[in-house]
Design a protein around this motif. Structure first.
Motif, PDB file in Angstrom:
ATOM      1  N   PHE A 104      34.564  45.976  45.658  1.00 55.94           N
ATOM      2  CA  PHE A 104      36.023  46.420  46.203  1.00 55.94           C
ATOM      3  C   PHE A 104      36.415  47.275  44.858  1.00 55.94           C
ATOM      4  O   PHE A 104      37.177  48.097  44.998  1.00 55.94           O
ATOM      5  N   ARG A 105      36.347  46.367  43.700  1.00 50.62           N
ATOM      6  CA  ARG A 105      36.681  46.715  42.407  1.00 50.62           C
ATOM      7  C   ARG A 105      36.231  48.028  41.925  1.00 50.62           C
ATOM      8  O   ARG A 105      37.088  48.887  41.576  1.00 50.62           O
ATOM      9  N   GLN A 106      35.070  48.206  42.355  1.00 52.35           N
ATOM     10  CA  GLN A 106      34.259  49.450  41.838  1.00 52.35           C
ATOM     11  C   GLN A 106      34.871  50.636  42.800  1.00 52.35           C
ATOM     12  O   GLN A 106      35.046  51.849  42.121  1.00 52.35           O
ATOM     13  N   PHE A 107      34.929  50.395  43.904  1.00 52.50           N
ATOM     14  CA  PHE A 107      35.947  51.394  44.893  1.00 52.50           C
ATOM     15  C   PHE A 107      37.279  51.778  44.206  1.00 52.50           C
ATOM     16  O   PHE A 107      37.202  52.967  44.281  1.00 52.50           O
ATOM     17  N   CYS A 108      38.010  50.792  43.864  1.00 49.26           N
ATOM     18  CA  CYS A 108      39.179  51.066  43.450  1.00 49.26           C
ATOM     19  C   CYS A 108      39.447  51.739  42.142  1.00 49.26           C
ATOM     20  O   CYS A 108      40.201  52.638  41.706  1.00 49.26           O
TER      21      CYS A 108
ATOM     22  N   ILE B 289      43.137  58.937  50.442  1.00 48.35           N
ATOM     23  CA  ILE B 289      41.833  59.202  51.330  1.00 48.35           C
ATOM     24  C   ILE B 289      41.783  60.110  52.560  1.00 48.35           C
ATOM     25  O   ILE B 289      42.530  59.843  53.587  1.00 48.35           O
ATOM     26  N   ALA B 290      41.312  61.244  52.245  1.00 57.06           N
ATOM     27  CA  ALA B 290      41.528  62.287  53.545  1.00 57.06           C
ATOM     28  C   ALA B 290      40.682  61.893  54.613  1.00 57.06           C
ATOM     29  O   ALA B 290      39.608  61.177  54.829  1.00 57.06           O
ATOM     30  N   PRO B 291      41.471  62.660  55.907  1.00 62.60           N
ATOM     31  CA  PRO B 291      40.783  62.064  57.231  1.00 62.60           C
ATOM     32  C   PRO B 291      39.315  62.263  57.279  1.00 62.60           C
ATOM     33  O   PRO B 291      38.514  61.712  57.939  1.00 62.60           O
ATOM     34  N   ARG B 292      38.795  63.326  56.734  1.00 64.66           N
ATOM     35  CA  ARG B 292      37.359  63.662  56.715  1.00 64.66           C
ATOM     36  C   ARG B 292      36.623  62.553  55.759  1.00 64.66           C
ATOM     37  O   ARG B 292      35.309  62.248  56.319  1.00 64.66           O
TER      38      ARG B 292
ATOM     39  N   LEU C 183      36.588  48.600  54.232  1.00 64.37           N
ATOM     40  CA  LEU C 183      37.980  48.244  53.953  1.00 64.37           C
ATOM     41  C   LEU C 183      38.485  47.084  54.677  1.00 64.37           C
ATOM     42  O   LEU C 183      39.089  46.189  53.622  1.00 64.37           O
ATOM     43  N   LYS C 184      38.325  46.875  55.563  1.00 57.29           N
ATOM     44  CA  LYS C 184      39.081  45.856  56.342  1.00 57.29           C
ATOM     45  C   LYS C 184      38.395  44.474  55.787  1.00 57.29           C
ATOM     46  O   LYS C 184      38.874  43.447  55.743  1.00 57.29           O
TER      47      LYS C 184
ATOM     48  N   THR D   7      40.937  47.492  34.340  1.00 56.89           N
ATOM     49  CA  THR D   7      40.474  46.429  35.455  1.00 56.89           C
ATOM     50  C   THR D   7      41.737  45.910  36.045  1.00 56.89           C
ATOM     51  O   THR D   7      41.755  45.699  37.080  1.00 56.89           O
ATOM     52  N   PHE D   8      42.819  45.728  35.311  1.00 58.66           N
ATOM     53  CA  PHE D   8      43.963  45.182  35.537  1.00 58.66           C
ATOM     54  C   PHE D   8      44.544  46.021  36.642  1.00 58.66           C
ATOM     55  O   PHE D   8      45.254  45.723  37.758  1.00 58.66           O
ATOM     56  N   MET D   9      44.569  47.485  36.431  1.00 58.25           N
ATOM     57  CA  MET D   9      45.115  48.471  37.512  1.00 58.25           C
ATOM     58  C   MET D   9      44.253  48.590  38.851  1.00 58.25           C
ATOM     59  O   MET D   9      44.790  48.458  39.806  1.00 58.25           O
ATOM     60  N   ALA D  10      43.106  48.524  38.621  1.00 57.08           N
ATOM     61  CA  ALA D  10      42.178  48.474  39.771  1.00 57.08           C
ATOM     62  C   ALA D  10      42.290  47.020  40.568  1.00 57.08           C
ATOM     63  O   ALA D  10      42.329  47.215  41.840  1.00 57.08           O
ATOM     64  N   ASP D  11      42.512  46.224  39.891  1.00 56.77           N
ATOM     65  CA  ASP D  11      42.465  44.825  40.654  1.00 56.77           C
ATOM     66  C   ASP D  11      43.785  44.725  41.553  1.00 56.77           C
ATOM     67  O   ASP D  11      44.043  44.140  42.472  1.00 56.77           O
ATOM     68  N   ASN D  12      45.052  45.244  40.894  1.00 55.34           N
ATOM     69  CA  ASN D  12      46.165  45.431  41.510  1.00 55.34           C
ATOM     70  C   ASN D  12      46.147  46.371  42.599  1.00 55.34           C
ATOM     71  O   ASN D  12      46.853  46.241  43.712  1.00 55.34           O
TER      72      ASN D  12
END
Length: 412
Positions: A205-209, A162-165, A175-176, A241-246
């Motif tokens: 959160f899943r959609q973001f990942c 995730i780039a600084p910008r 995120l927190k 979905t498995f990869m996104a959840d992990n």
């Protein structure tokens, strides 16, 4: 017929006196226990090392028993039949689907290869990371919110490409928030309203990942999601979905390392002579990080489920019973750690259990320890001489964990 446990799970000489009346009302989910657990844990170890609490779950509190339990295949990581996150609810609740997709809730052999591969790419990325540049530059007034949380957030954003910008204050807060909600999976879900909000947060959160992994698949770079996306492409049996959840799991683990850092800094500020010891002997910092993680673990206990009847000492743990492995009690077991209630940076290395152990040990433990070592170096070399604002800390009501609400400090 009772099924007896292996010898490795049965210490040779067990003796304990009658349990005092106060043990009958120990509730490991209560705020009172979270606020002050160590006296109760000491009583459990001494008087009732296999103890049935008011909820019906069994508490194990001796290091030897817990070490054996962590490797015992009759104690499962899968959610109880009565749990909201049990697999039968996967089509109804996002939280159940996420739980049954993520490594901490899976047993061998289902999780073994996936865990090995995910851990491998995670540690490869971590070896190439430069954590020093993620230290906050302003003098903090709160060592949790102004120091530990920004350090962990910036580190995880860097690892995840995730780039600084892109790393805005709003994204940091989101995120927190997601990380804290993710850890609700490891605790009791108290109400339908809580479950509904948990489902909503996990869905976002899943959609973001998922979006992050898809973006890195199309435009790969030298970061963790790109490596996870490549691993996914090489492993057809792993679903999107498995990869996104992990991916969620790895992010949440790293972001919540701020609580381990805050606990450690809180311990040090209560014993300033220990800070002076590290200033005089900075070579002790790696050992100090281990000792602080042992002494005041951010994890009080983890849960397991008995797959069959288990006889342990003079108690029968019946099939499908919940078993809480009291890691914080094991970490202060005097049979393993001399002067266990004392912070000792020159202690002989011993197997503390804050991250579990074996095939289900926390993948993020290396990152947590590196971030803590970095924080200790900062404290002894760059930071002013802080003092605690309040003598009594405030702890979050997060069952299974011991997380500070804040850590305000002042410069005398």
């Amino acid at each position: 017929m009772l099924k007896y446990i292996r010898a490795k799970f049965r210490p040779a000489n067990i003796s304990h006196t009658a349990a005092p009346p106060t043990l009958a009302v120990i509730d490991p989910y209560s705020q009172a226990f979270i606020d002050s657990p160590y006296s109760a844990l000491e009583q459990l170890r001494h008087h009732s090392p296999v103890h049935r609490c008011t909820s019906g779950s069994w508490l194990l509190s001796r290091h030897r028993d817990i070490s054996a339990a962590l490797a015992d295949p009759r104690l499962s990581n899968t959610p109880s039949d009565y749990a909201v996150v049990n697999q039968r609810h996967r089509d109804r609740y996002t939280c159940a689907d996420v739980a049954n997709n993520t490594l901490p809730f899976m047993d061998a052999p289902q999780h073994t290869e996936a865990r090995r591969n995910i851990a491998r790419v995670f540690h490869e990325q971590l070896r190439r990371a430069s954590l020093q540049s993620n230290l906050p530059t302003d003098t903090p007034s709160d060592l949790l919110h102004d120091f530990a949380t920004p350090l962990c957030t910036k580190t995880l954003c860097s690892l995840f490409g995730i780039a600084p910008r892109q790393q805005t204050a709003e994204l940091d807060r989101q995120l927190k928030l997601w990380a804290n909600w993710f850890f609700s999976l490891f605790s009791a879900i108290p109400s339908q309203q809580h479950r509904q909000q948990l489902d909503a947060e996990l869905h976002s959160f899943r959609q973001f990942c998922s979006g992050l992994l898809n973006q890195k698949r199309q435009h790969p770079s030298d970061d963790l999601p790109s490596a996870l996306a490549q691993l996914h492409d090489q492993t057809p049996s792993i679903s999107d979905t498995f990869m996104a959840d992990n991916c969620m799991l790895l992010l949440a683990d790293g972001l919540n390392a701020d609580y381990a850092i805050a606990n450690a800094l809180h311990c040090l500020l209560q014993q300033p002579e220990k800070i002076n010891q590290l200033r005089a002997k900075p070579e002790l910092i790696p050992a100090a990080a281990d000792e602080l993680l042992r002494f005041d673990s951010p994890v009080l206990f983890i849960a397991r489920r008995a797959l069959e009847d288990i006889q342990l000492h003079d108690q029968l743990i019946t099939e499908n019973s919940g078993v809480l492995l009291m890691l914080a009690a094991a970490n202060r077991d005097p049979d393993v750690f001399t002067d266990a209630n004392t912070l000792n940076f020159e202690r002989e290395a011993k197997p503390y259990l804050s991250f579990g152990r074996g095939q289900h040990g926390c993948i993020g433990r290396v990152l947590v320890k590196q971030l803590l070592e970095l924080s200790l170096r900062w404290l002894i070399s760059e930071a002013p001489n802080f003092a605690l604002v309040r003598t009594q800390p405030l702890w979050q009501h997060q069952a299974g964990h011991r997380w500070l609400q804040d850590l305000p400090v002042k410069i005398p």
